[in-house]
Design an enzyme around this catalytic site. Structure first.
Site, mmCIF file in Angstrom:
data_model
loop_
_atom_site.group_PDB
_atom_site.id
_atom_site.type_symbol
_atom_site.label_atom_id
_atom_site.label_comp_id
_atom_site.label_asym_id
_atom_site.label_seq_id
_atom_site.Cartn_x
_atom_site.Cartn_y
_atom_site.Cartn_z
ATOM 1 N N PHE A 87 0.880 -1.136 -0.054
ATOM 2 C CA PHE A 87 -0.224 0.139 -0.023
ATOM 3 C C PHE A 87 0.916 1.180 0.110
ATOM 4 C CE2 PHE A 87 -2.360 3.453 1.580
ATOM 5 C CZ PHE A 87 -3.687 3.178 0.979
ATOM 6 N N ASP A 92 8.929 2.656 1.639
ATOM 7 C CA ASP A 92 7.702 3.408 2.056
ATOM 8 C C ASP A 92 7.768 3.249 3.580
ATOM 9 O OD1 ASP A 92 5.333 4.427 2.701
ATOM 10 O OD2 ASP A 92 4.364 3.522 1.161
ATOM 11 N N LYS A 135 2.730 10.765 7.818
ATOM 12 C CA LYS A 135 1.952 10.338 9.113
ATOM 13 C C LYS A 135 2.350 11.392 10.120
ATOM 14 C CE LYS A 135 0.001 6.246 7.647
ATOM 15 N NZ LYS A 135 -1.648 6.470 7.215
HETATM 16 C C1 PLP Z 1 2.825 2.676 3.619
HETATM 17 C C2 PLP Z 1 2.099 3.698 3.282
HETATM 18 N N1 PLP Z 1 2.435 4.457 2.324
HETATM 19 C C3 PLP Z 1 1.606 5.470 1.765
HETATM 20 C C4 PLP Z 1 0.271 5.998 2.277
HETATM 21 C C5 PLP Z 1 -0.576 6.933 1.844
HETATM 22 O O1 PLP Z 1 -0.268 8.138 2.944
HETATM 23 P P1 PLP Z 1 -1.488 9.123 2.749
HETATM 24 O O2 PLP Z 1 -2.639 8.843 3.302
HETATM 25 O O3 PLP Z 1 -0.915 10.293 3.965
HETATM 26 O O4 PLP Z 1 -1.560 9.866 1.564
HETATM 27 C C6 PLP Z 1 0.039 5.059 3.748
HETATM 28 C C7 PLP Z 1 -1.323 5.396 4.355
HETATM 29 O O5 PLP Z 1 -1.891 4.590 5.090
HETATM 30 C C8 PLP Z 1 0.809 4.157 3.963
HETATM 31 O O6 PLP Z 1 0.484 3.343 5.153
#
Ligand code: PLP
Length: 382
Positions: free
Chosen positions: A131, A216, A244
């Protein structure tokens, strides 16, 4: 009309809602509009690592807003400068520069674009169940028909391979591969912890083929897994995406880059990226995480939480897994009803797929609060 009716009437219905109105938070506790108290085991999906309502961050935000709240990146600014220096100093040695943005998806967008620009190649390899966000570029890297199908066609050049399987990843690499993007612990994908040996093999392959490794850490960053960045326990990336909890709850993302990353001037910018307000909040929040040893707290309390969960003898539990205070409880049945039952008992947890309950409490949670959550978990599963 009450807040539920207003939100249901005026907002696009994209969030699967829970039937409570949250109005206040302090530390690891949340309060609804009926005055009910909850133990927060969600942290707004990994945002509130330093807990809710931290006075030091509140003061930093106020002071910065009355000094200078916004400052576009074309002008220099001392608060942004200090944060850039601090973040690079706290990051793995390979990472020398930072690009500031406003969310996790944007950090991933930046990472993907920087990889393409720096290598002159177009292909990106991502993992199944991964994700990475829901903006169009990040969405192409995110796994899952549920998210992608309504928005076809996807950005071309993405290949998905099974997670934690080096051979499959290696087979997918071609002369056109710019980058590999992976989570060290797949969050939304069910709290799946990757193997260190796998990441080391991926690192070596990337070095051999001059492919950039993008990690990520939007969810695993800032102490969550027991170290400031989870990659400290695995391998160093060329590009590290964070967001986050970076700015203590103020929207902010960042892309940390090695010297292999080269992008032309004006090619990628953001109006709000690196605004002094978010930078001041991030400096204050980082100070709290480091000074109060929150990564170490996550390691110790996470270990306790995991052990206690693993000790629960219950036929409904398939597996308990996690790293630090990022914990998944996989059930043999749908987890949704248990999430609701926990909320009724004053504990807020998340889902990660249909059968996994995901726990991401603020890192300031106490052992006593974990014990309350454990009692509720034992009770609802019994
Ligand atoms: C691993 C990861 N990458 C990217 C994102 C996307 O972040 P955002 O919701 O701030 O766009 C998330 C959100 O949960 C995430 O857990």
């Amino acid at each position: 009309m009450n807040p539920k009716e207003l939100e249901d009437r005026y907002e696009l219905p994209v969030y699967p809602r829970r039937d409570i109105v949250l109005v206040r938070g302090k530390g690891a506790r949340l309060y609804d509009d009926q005055g009910r108290e909850y133990i927060d085991c969600a942290s707004n999906v990994g945002v509130s690592n330093i807990g809710h309502g931290h006075e030091e961050v509140a003061k930093a935000i106020y002071d910065q807003y009355v000094t200078l709240g916004n400052c576009y990146g074309m002008f220099y600014n001392p608060v942004r400068a200090r944060l850039a220096e601090r973040l690079v100093a706290l990051s793995p040695p390979r990472l020398k520069r930072v690009f500031f943005c406003n969310s996790g998806s944007e950090a991933v967008e930046g990472g993907l674009k920087f990889a393409r620009a720096s290598t002159g190649r177009g292909e990106i390899i991502a993992a199944m169940r991964g994700f990475h966000g829901k903006t169009l570029g990040a969405l192409a890297a995110t796994w899952g028909e549920e998210y992608q199908k309504p928005f076809m066609p996807m950005m071309p050049g993405l290949k998905h391979v099974p997670y934690n399987n080096f051979q499959k990843l290696s087979d997918a690499v071609s002369d056109e591969t710019a980058a590999v993007i992976l989570e060290l612990v797949q969050g939304e994908g069910g709290v799946r912890v990757g193997d260190k040996a796998y990441f080391q093999q991926v690192r070596e392959l990337c070095d051999q083929k001059r492919i950039l490794l993008i990690l990520d850490e939007v969810q695993t960053g800032f102490g969550r897994t027991g170290t400031l960045f989870a990659c400290e326990q695995f391998v160093e990336p060329d590009i590290l995406c964070v967001a986050k909890s970076l700015a203590g709850g103020v929207p902010m993302g960042a892309v940390l880059c090695s010297e292999a990353v080269k992008v032309p001037v004006k090619s990628h910018t953001s109006t709000f990226g690196g605004n002094p307000l978010a930078c001041a909040a991030a400096l204050a929040s980082l100070e709290i995480i480091v000074r109060d040893g929150l990564s170490e707290k996550a390691r110790v309390l996470g270990g306790y939480f995991l052990n206690e969960l693993r000790a629960i003898k219950n036929q409904k539990i398939r597996e308990v897994r996690g790293l630090g205070l990022m914990i998944g409880i996989e059930l043999k049945e749908k987890a949704g009803p248990y999430v609701e039952l926990l909320m009724e008992r004053g504990v807020i947890v998340l889902l990660a797929g249909a059968t996994v309950m995901r726990l991401l409490p603020p890192l300031v949670i106490s052992r006593e609060e974990i014990d309350i959550a454990l009692s509720a978990l034992r009770e609802v599963l019994a």
